[in-house]
Enzyme design. Structure first.
Site, mmCIF file in Angstrom:
data_model
loop_
_atom_site.group_PDB
_atom_site.id
_atom_site.type_symbol
_atom_site.label_atom_id
_atom_site.label_comp_id
_atom_site.label_asym_id
_atom_site.label_seq_id
_atom_site.Cartn_x
_atom_site.Cartn_y
_atom_site.Cartn_z
ATOM 1 N N THR A 1 29.035 38.344 40.431
ATOM 2 C CA THR A 1 28.705 38.225 39.010
ATOM 3 C C THR A 1 27.729 39.326 38.593
ATOM 4 O O THR A 1 26.983 39.868 39.418
ATOM 5 C CB THR A 1 28.144 36.821 38.713
ATOM 6 O OG1 THR A 1 28.077 36.666 37.291
ATOM 7 C CG2 THR A 1 26.769 36.581 39.312
ATOM 8 N N PRO B 1 31.838 43.585 39.198
ATOM 9 C CA PRO B 1 31.366 44.364 38.049
ATOM 10 C C PRO B 1 32.219 45.590 37.718
ATOM 11 O O PRO B 1 32.045 46.194 36.676
ATOM 12 C CB PRO B 1 29.966 44.792 38.485
ATOM 13 C CG PRO B 1 30.027 44.823 39.976
ATOM 14 C CD PRO B 1 30.966 43.741 40.382
ATOM 15 N N GLY C 1 36.379 39.685 34.933
ATOM 16 C CA GLY C 1 35.218 40.477 35.329
ATOM 17 C C GLY C 1 34.187 39.577 35.998
ATOM 18 O O GLY C 1 34.084 38.393 35.670
ATOM 19 N N GLY C 2 33.439 40.132 36.949
ATOM 20 C CA GLY C 2 32.379 39.355 37.601
ATOM 21 C C GLY C 2 32.937 38.195 38.390
ATOM 22 O O GLY C 2 33.867 38.354 39.182
ATOM 23 N N ASP C 3 32.381 37.015 38.155
ATOM 24 C CA ASP C 3 32.836 35.796 38.828
ATOM 25 C C ASP C 3 33.526 34.907 37.787
ATOM 26 O O ASP C 3 33.039 34.783 36.656
ATOM 27 C CB ASP C 3 31.638 35.047 39.422
ATOM 28 C CG ASP C 3 32.102 33.798 40.153
ATOM 29 O OD1 ASP C 3 32.431 33.911 41.347
ATOM 30 O OD2 ASP C 3 32.178 32.732 39.520
ATOM 31 N N VAL D 1 31.345 32.106 35.915
ATOM 32 C CA VAL D 1 30.141 32.423 35.148
ATOM 33 C C VAL D 1 30.544 33.059 33.814
ATOM 34 O O VAL D 1 31.047 34.183 33.780
ATOM 35 C CB VAL D 1 29.218 33.383 35.933
ATOM 36 C CG1 VAL D 1 27.964 33.698 35.123
ATOM 37 C CG2 VAL D 1 28.837 32.774 37.274
ATOM 38 N N MET E 1 25.864 38.979 27.797
ATOM 39 C CA MET E 1 26.186 39.237 26.390
ATOM 40 C C MET E 1 24.924 39.297 25.524
ATOM 41 O O MET E 1 24.795 38.541 24.560
ATOM 42 C CB MET E 1 27.152 38.159 25.858
ATOM 43 C CG MET E 1 28.473 38.143 26.605
ATOM 44 S SD MET E 1 29.503 36.735 26.192
ATOM 45 C CE MET E 1 29.030 35.552 27.445
ATOM 46 N N ASP F 1 41.245 40.535 31.947
ATOM 47 C CA ASP F 1 40.316 40.714 30.829
ATOM 48 C C ASP F 1 40.074 42.191 30.562
ATOM 49 O O ASP F 1 40.319 43.032 31.423
ATOM 50 C CB ASP F 1 38.947 40.115 31.209
ATOM 51 C CG ASP F 1 38.970 38.611 31.170
ATOM 52 O OD1 ASP F 1 39.886 38.051 30.556
ATOM 53 O OD2 ASP F 1 38.061 37.999 31.757
ATOM 54 N N LYS G 1 39.662 40.586 25.153
ATOM 55 C CA LYS G 1 39.224 40.533 23.759
ATOM 56 C C LYS G 1 38.035 41.461 23.667
ATOM 57 O O LYS G 1 37.116 41.372 24.451
ATOM 58 C CB LYS G 1 38.763 39.129 23.391
ATOM 59 C CG LYS G 1 39.811 38.092 23.575
ATOM 60 C CD LYS G 1 39.202 36.723 23.348
ATOM 61 C CE LYS G 1 40.061 35.673 23.997
ATOM 62 N NZ LYS G 1 39.310 34.725 24.748
HETATM 63 N N1 SAH Z 1 32.288 36.511 34.336
HETATM 64 C C1 SAH Z 1 31.423 37.652 34.081
HETATM 65 C C2 SAH Z 1 30.694 37.548 32.755
HETATM 66 C C3 SAH Z 1 31.585 37.632 31.542
HETATM 67 S S1 SAH Z 1 30.672 37.592 30.058
HETATM 68 C C4 SAH Z 1 30.437 37.795 35.252
HETATM 69 O O1 SAH Z 1 30.392 36.933 36.128
HETATM 70 O O2 SAH Z 1 29.714 38.786 35.282
HETATM 71 C C5 SAH Z 1 30.679 39.307 29.629
HETATM 72 C C6 SAH Z 1 29.274 39.898 29.784
HETATM 73 O O3 SAH Z 1 29.027 40.188 31.154
HETATM 74 C C7 SAH Z 1 29.085 41.219 29.073
HETATM 75 O O4 SAH Z 1 28.783 41.039 27.699
HETATM 76 C C8 SAH Z 1 27.904 41.793 29.821
HETATM 77 O O5 SAH Z 1 26.690 41.196 29.422
HETATM 78 C C9 SAH Z 1 28.202 41.338 31.229
HETATM 79 N N2 SAH Z 1 28.888 42.367 32.041
HETATM 80 C C10 SAH Z 1 30.106 42.305 32.577
HETATM 81 N N3 SAH Z 1 30.373 43.404 33.327
HETATM 82 C C11 SAH Z 1 29.259 44.178 33.242
HETATM 83 C C12 SAH Z 1 28.882 45.437 33.804
HETATM 84 N N4 SAH Z 1 29.679 46.127 34.632
HETATM 85 N N5 SAH Z 1 27.647 45.929 33.486
HETATM 86 C C13 SAH Z 1 26.810 45.254 32.683
HETATM 87 N N6 SAH Z 1 27.114 44.064 32.128
HETATM 88 C C14 SAH Z 1 28.326 43.539 32.410
#
Ligand code: SAH
Length: 261
Positions: free
Chosen positions: A117, A11, A87-89, A92, A169, A34, A56
């Site tokens: 994630t 995150p 970002g995240g995983d 996902v 999102m 990203d 983007k």
């Molecule tokens: N692959 C990512 C998701 C990408 S989609 C994952 O596994 O988390 C992008 C969405 O992820 C954003 O619109 C938001 O809803 C969420 N997101 C990503 N980072 C975030 C964060 N630090 N805090 C809150 N929402 C986040």
């Protein structure tokens, strides 16, 4: 021919990176990242690496997915360690599917390195348990970006599953989401929590209910929404003498309609 690593950056807090992600970022020749990857994480990248921002944001498309796919193959042909940092995983809502297909078709070796994630990071920030056994036995990861045809959200089935709903999102206008979930059968007082910038210094949280959600001012992007009975802020939970959960009747929860910014 080099190798491509699809790496989850979590995150945003560098302490939430995996040890493997840190090792790879220290060894990278090329990093394609990203917009959601935080500056603190980019600081870990080997200084000699070529770092390319392919994020983007706000509808301003920097590169198309096809262009990103081509870049990955191109860099894998000229560099040893190519990192696609997401970002995240990566698996996902990370568009990894297209990249995996491209790398496979081009015979490029690749590996996926998972990350934390947002659903998990947001739950941790909100101090809730997504599958709290008193409230839910399943967890649904979904996006509010509505698909069409076979990918459209089956709201009734979702609501009837009794699952905690974790929404990626969610956009900034929660009215439509609130209406969909309520007309599919969720109670108006179903707790929700919005977590903005989870695990980042500017993190904010809003505990509210499905009914009150549309009236709340949207928290800044990136924001995440968790809907379900587990999403209440807990003021105090009385644990019985054995340390086990008591019956649901004896717990004290914050008024679910009370908002805490
Ligand atoms: N692959 C990512 C998701 C990408 S989609 C994952 O596994 O988390 C992008 C969405 O992820 C954003 O619109 C938001 O809803 C969420 N997101 C990503 N980072 C975030 C964060 N630090 N805090 C809150 N929402 C986040």
């Amino acid at each position: 021919m080099g190798k491509v690593f699809l790496v989850g950056a979590g995150p945003g807090d560098p302490e939430l990176l995996t040890v493997k992600a840190v090792r790879l970022l220290n060894a990278a020749d090329v990093v394609l990242h990203d917009a959601l990857v935080s500056p603190a994480i980019l600081d870990i990248v080997r200084k000699q690496a070529t770092v390319i921002d392919i994020g983007k944001r706000c509808g301003r498309k920097l590169l198309t997915q096809d262009e990103i796919n081509s870049l990955l193959v191109q860099h894998a042909r000229s560099s040893d360690v190519v990192i696609r940092l997401k970002g995240g995983d990566p698996s996902v809502f990370g568009r990894s599917g297209e990249e995996i297909a491209t790398l496979t078709a081009a015979d490029v070796e690749f590996e996926i390195v998972p990350g934390i994630t947002t659903a998990l990071a947001a739950a941790a920030s909100a101090k809730i348990s997504l599958t709290d056994r008193r409230f839910a036995s399943s967890l649904t990861l979904m996006t509010a970006h509505r698909g069409s045809g076979e990918h459209a959200v089956e709201w009734n089935r979702l609501v009837n599953s009794g699952s905690t709903i974790a929404i990626y999102m969610p956009g900034s206008d929660y009215r439509e989401l609130s209406i969909q979930l309520r007309s599919a059968g969720l109670a108006a007082d179903t707790p929700c929590v919005v977590v903005s910038n989870a695990a980042l210094p500017q993190e904010q949280k809003l505990y509210t209910s499905l009914e009150r959600l549309p009236q709340s001012a949207a928290l800044p992007a990136a924001a995440f929404l968790i809907v379900g009975r587990c999403a209440s802020a807990i003021e105090k939970v009385e644990i019985d003498s054995c340390g086990l959960y008591p019956g649901t009747g004896s717990q004290t929860f914050l008024d679910r309609n009370k908002e805490i910014a």
